[in-house]
Design a protein around this motif. Structure first.
Motif, mmCIF file in Angstrom:
data_model
loop_
_atom_site.group_PDB
_atom_site.id
_atom_site.type_symbol
_atom_site.label_atom_id
_atom_site.label_comp_id
_atom_site.label_asym_id
_atom_site.label_seq_id
_atom_site.Cartn_x
_atom_site.Cartn_y
_atom_site.Cartn_z
ATOM 1 N N MET A 51 -87.069 49.690 16.480
ATOM 2 C CA MET A 51 -86.920 50.122 17.942
ATOM 3 C C MET A 51 -87.931 49.390 18.837
ATOM 4 O O MET A 51 -89.052 49.238 18.727
ATOM 5 C CB MET A 51 -87.051 51.561 18.150
ATOM 6 C CG MET A 51 -86.955 52.210 19.329
ATOM 7 S SD MET A 51 -85.199 52.161 19.937
ATOM 8 C CE MET A 51 -84.543 53.421 19.021
ATOM 9 N N SER A 52 -87.097 48.665 19.910
ATOM 10 C CA SER A 52 -88.144 47.930 20.801
ATOM 11 C C SER A 52 -89.122 48.827 21.602
ATOM 12 O O SER A 52 -90.181 48.408 21.913
ATOM 13 C CB SER A 52 -87.395 47.219 21.737
ATOM 14 O OG SER A 52 -86.650 47.999 22.652
ATOM 15 N N GLY A 53 -88.913 50.004 21.913
ATOM 16 C CA GLY A 53 -89.805 50.669 22.694
ATOM 17 C C GLY A 53 -89.572 50.705 24.137
ATOM 18 O O GLY A 53 -89.897 51.317 25.031
ATOM 19 N N ARG A 54 -88.696 49.601 24.586
ATOM 20 C CA ARG A 54 -88.336 49.232 25.993
ATOM 21 C C ARG A 54 -87.356 50.321 26.500
ATOM 22 O O ARG A 54 -86.316 50.380 25.749
ATOM 23 C CB ARG A 54 -88.045 47.679 26.105
ATOM 24 C CG ARG A 54 -88.412 47.139 27.225
ATOM 25 C CD ARG A 54 -88.456 45.471 26.953
ATOM 26 N NE ARG A 54 -87.236 45.003 26.443
ATOM 27 C CZ ARG A 54 -86.387 44.796 27.381
ATOM 28 N NH1 ARG A 54 -86.392 44.806 28.606
ATOM 29 N NH2 ARG A 54 -85.019 44.131 26.742
ATOM 30 N N ARG A 55 -87.111 50.625 27.582
ATOM 31 C CA ARG A 55 -86.052 51.247 28.196
ATOM 32 C C ARG A 55 -85.481 50.704 29.319
ATOM 33 O O ARG A 55 -85.868 49.942 29.688
ATOM 34 C CB ARG A 55 -86.781 52.587 28.732
ATOM 35 C CG ARG A 55 -87.563 53.280 27.572
ATOM 36 C CD ARG A 55 -88.182 54.578 28.148
ATOM 37 N NE ARG A 55 -87.170 55.531 28.457
ATOM 38 C CZ ARG A 55 -87.300 56.535 29.150
ATOM 39 N NH1 ARG A 55 -88.348 56.531 30.158
ATOM 40 N NH2 ARG A 55 -86.597 57.453 29.052
ATOM 41 N N LEU A 56 -84.354 50.793 29.332
ATOM 42 C CA LEU A 56 -83.209 50.395 29.924
ATOM 43 C C LEU A 56 -83.659 50.051 31.595
ATOM 44 O O LEU A 56 -83.952 51.109 31.987
ATOM 45 C CB LEU A 56 -81.860 51.076 29.529
ATOM 46 C CG LEU A 56 -80.571 50.260 30.181
ATOM 47 C CD1 LEU A 56 -80.370 48.984 29.422
ATOM 48 C CD2 LEU A 56 -79.390 51.267 29.970
ATOM 49 N N ILE A 57 -83.115 48.967 32.133
ATOM 50 C CA ILE A 57 -83.359 48.982 33.636
ATOM 51 C C ILE A 57 -81.914 48.412 33.997
ATOM 52 O O ILE A 57 -81.465 47.276 33.562
ATOM 53 C CB ILE A 57 -84.489 47.879 34.107
ATOM 54 C CG1 ILE A 57 -85.774 48.399 33.649
ATOM 55 C CG2 ILE A 57 -84.302 47.653 35.578
ATOM 56 C CD1 ILE A 57 -87.081 47.667 34.331
ATOM 57 N N ILE A 58 -81.294 49.288 34.894
ATOM 58 C CA ILE A 58 -79.908 48.656 35.410
ATOM 59 C C ILE A 58 -80.229 48.488 36.770
ATOM 60 O O ILE A 58 -80.616 49.287 37.616
ATOM 61 C CB ILE A 58 -78.832 49.645 35.352
ATOM 62 C CG1 ILE A 58 -78.743 49.946 33.681
ATOM 63 C CG2 ILE A 58 -77.551 49.108 35.635
ATOM 64 C CD1 ILE A 58 -77.505 51.057 33.596
ATOM 65 N N ALA A 59 -79.738 47.197 37.308
ATOM 66 C CA ALA A 59 -79.498 47.034 38.901
ATOM 67 C C ALA A 59 -78.561 47.130 39.560
ATOM 68 O O ALA A 59 -77.469 46.648 38.831
ATOM 69 C CB ALA A 59 -80.418 45.545 38.790
ATOM 70 N N ILE A 60 -78.248 47.728 40.688
ATOM 71 C CA ILE A 60 -77.038 47.897 41.342
ATOM 72 C C ILE A 60 -77.317 47.356 42.644
ATOM 73 O O ILE A 60 -77.934 47.685 43.484
ATOM 74 C CB ILE A 60 -76.426 49.194 41.241
ATOM 75 C CG1 ILE A 60 -76.164 49.569 39.809
ATOM 76 C CG2 ILE A 60 -75.026 49.186 42.103
ATOM 77 C CD1 ILE A 60 -75.466 51.104 39.830
ATOM 78 N N ASP A 61 -76.789 46.250 43.046
ATOM 79 C CA ASP A 61 -76.579 45.679 44.262
ATOM 80 C C ASP A 61 -75.412 45.712 45.058
ATOM 81 O O ASP A 61 -74.378 45.706 44.235
ATOM 82 C CB ASP A 61 -77.299 44.282 44.021
ATOM 83 C CG ASP A 61 -78.898 44.399 43.877
ATOM 84 O OD1 ASP A 61 -79.582 45.166 44.797
ATOM 85 O OD2 ASP A 61 -79.273 43.884 42.851
ATOM 86 N N GLY A 62 -75.385 45.562 46.545
ATOM 87 C CA GLY A 62 -74.227 45.198 47.062
ATOM 88 C C GLY A 62 -74.214 45.744 48.499
ATOM 89 O O GLY A 62 -75.302 46.255 48.864
ATOM 90 N N PRO A 63 -73.230 45.272 49.307
ATOM 91 C CA PRO A 63 -73.576 45.717 50.613
ATOM 92 C C PRO A 63 -73.193 47.483 50.971
ATOM 93 O O PRO A 63 -72.767 47.980 50.028
ATOM 94 C CB PRO A 63 -72.140 44.872 51.400
ATOM 95 C CG PRO A 63 -71.279 44.862 50.234
ATOM 96 C CD PRO A 63 -72.164 44.588 48.931
ATOM 97 N N ALA A 64 -73.273 47.774 52.126
ATOM 98 C CA ALA A 64 -73.243 49.148 52.421
ATOM 99 C C ALA A 64 -71.628 49.539 52.400
ATOM 100 O O ALA A 64 -70.710 48.626 52.705
ATOM 101 C CB ALA A 64 -73.587 49.365 54.093
ATOM 102 N N GLY A 65 -71.592 50.818 51.670
ATOM 103 C CA GLY A 65 -70.034 51.380 51.486
ATOM 104 C C GLY A 65 -69.404 50.899 50.350
ATOM 105 O O GLY A 65 -68.415 51.137 50.319
ATOM 106 N N ALA A 66 -70.004 50.163 49.558
ATOM 107 C CA ALA A 66 -69.381 49.304 48.385
ATOM 108 C C ALA A 66 -69.257 50.593 47.173
ATOM 109 O O ALA A 66 -68.895 50.187 46.254
ATOM 110 C CB ALA A 66 -70.218 48.219 47.828
ATOM 111 N N GLY A 67 -70.170 51.723 47.379
ATOM 112 C CA GLY A 67 -70.055 52.734 46.398
ATOM 113 C C GLY A 67 -71.197 52.887 45.324
ATOM 114 O O GLY A 67 -71.264 53.368 44.431
#
Ligand code: DC
Length: 236
Positions: free
Chosen positions: A1-17
């Protein structure tokens, strides 16, 4: 097990959800949801309260030096503390929304925010949402999504968030004000010199104009699951 934990990035313009998707992903995969726009909004609220011009970089930088902004992630979304006071509701005003986009063009303000955001996310186990997460804050994020939709669809969603579901024709007047506000903000966020809104080269781009929330979530969740199956990053 790497011991690292997930980083998820979510980008986008206003109103995209982004916020809705981030909240669902956080609940589904047991991650913390960190909404970085709320931090720019809290700072803009303080600047407005001091009657500072959102274009006055030097005064804003001085103000930032004596400002504390804390995001408290929770199942119902982020609470935002500005110098210890809960401003979660107040930062959603239209005036604050525009001011947030204006104060966020200044490099010194962005550098301050990016440091705070890296500190909050560095332990992983987070889904972080904003405009520059995959490009600047966490360029090494495990997964990057860029959510987009047509300006018309985004304006319609923003309008319905404020008023409840309406027929497009009946709402056209109200929508035109929302869509003007959204276009101005889009232009500023996409065209600023420092960290303009744009997809990272390795982001998965999802245009949700013709998709339901369930369809968007289905796509993103299957990509996250696939990734977790090949490299189990989340530590029990
Ligand atoms: O996501 P939001 O609508 O709450 O963001 C408000 C403003 O903050 C947005 O118009 C631009 C700025 N922002 C930014 O520059 N970088 C981020 N990571 C998040 C928001």
């Amino acid at each position: 097990m790497s011991g690292r934990r997930l980083i998820i990035a979510i980008d986008g313009p206003a109103g995209a959800g982004k916020s809705t998707v981030a909240k669902h992903l956080a609940a589904h995969f047991g991650l913390l949801n960190l909404e970085t726009g709320a931090m720019y909004r809290a700072f803009a609220l303080k600047a407005l309260g001091r009657r500072l011009d959102p274009g006055d970089a030097a005064s804003l930088e001085r103000l930032a030096a004596s400002t504390e902004i804390v995001l408290e992630p929770g199942p119902a979304g982020n609470r935002v503390l500005l110098d210890g006071a809960d401003v979660t509701e107040r930062i959603r005003d239209a005036e604050v929304t525009q001011a947030a986009s204006r104060v966020s063009v200044h490099p010194a303000i962005r550098a301050w925010m990016v440091d705070l955001q890296r500190e909050m996310g560095k332990a992983g186990g987070v889904v972080m949402e904003g405009r520059d997460i995959g490009t600047v804050v966490f360029p090494d994020a495990d997964l990057k999504f860029f959510l987009d939709a047509s300006p018309e669809a985004r304006s319609q969603r923003r309008y319905e968030q404020a008023t409840g579901p309406v027929e497009i024709a009946a709402a056209s007047e109200g929508i035109s004000a929302v869509s003007k506000e959204l276009r101005e903000r889009d232009d500023r966020d996409r065209n600023r010199k420092d960290s303009p809104l744009r997809p990272a080269l390795d982001a998965v781009i999802i245009d949700s104009t013709a998709l339901t929330l369930d369809e968007v979530l289905g796509r993103i969740e299957s990509i996250v699951k696939e990734r977790l199956a090949t490299e189990p990053l989340v530590r029990e």
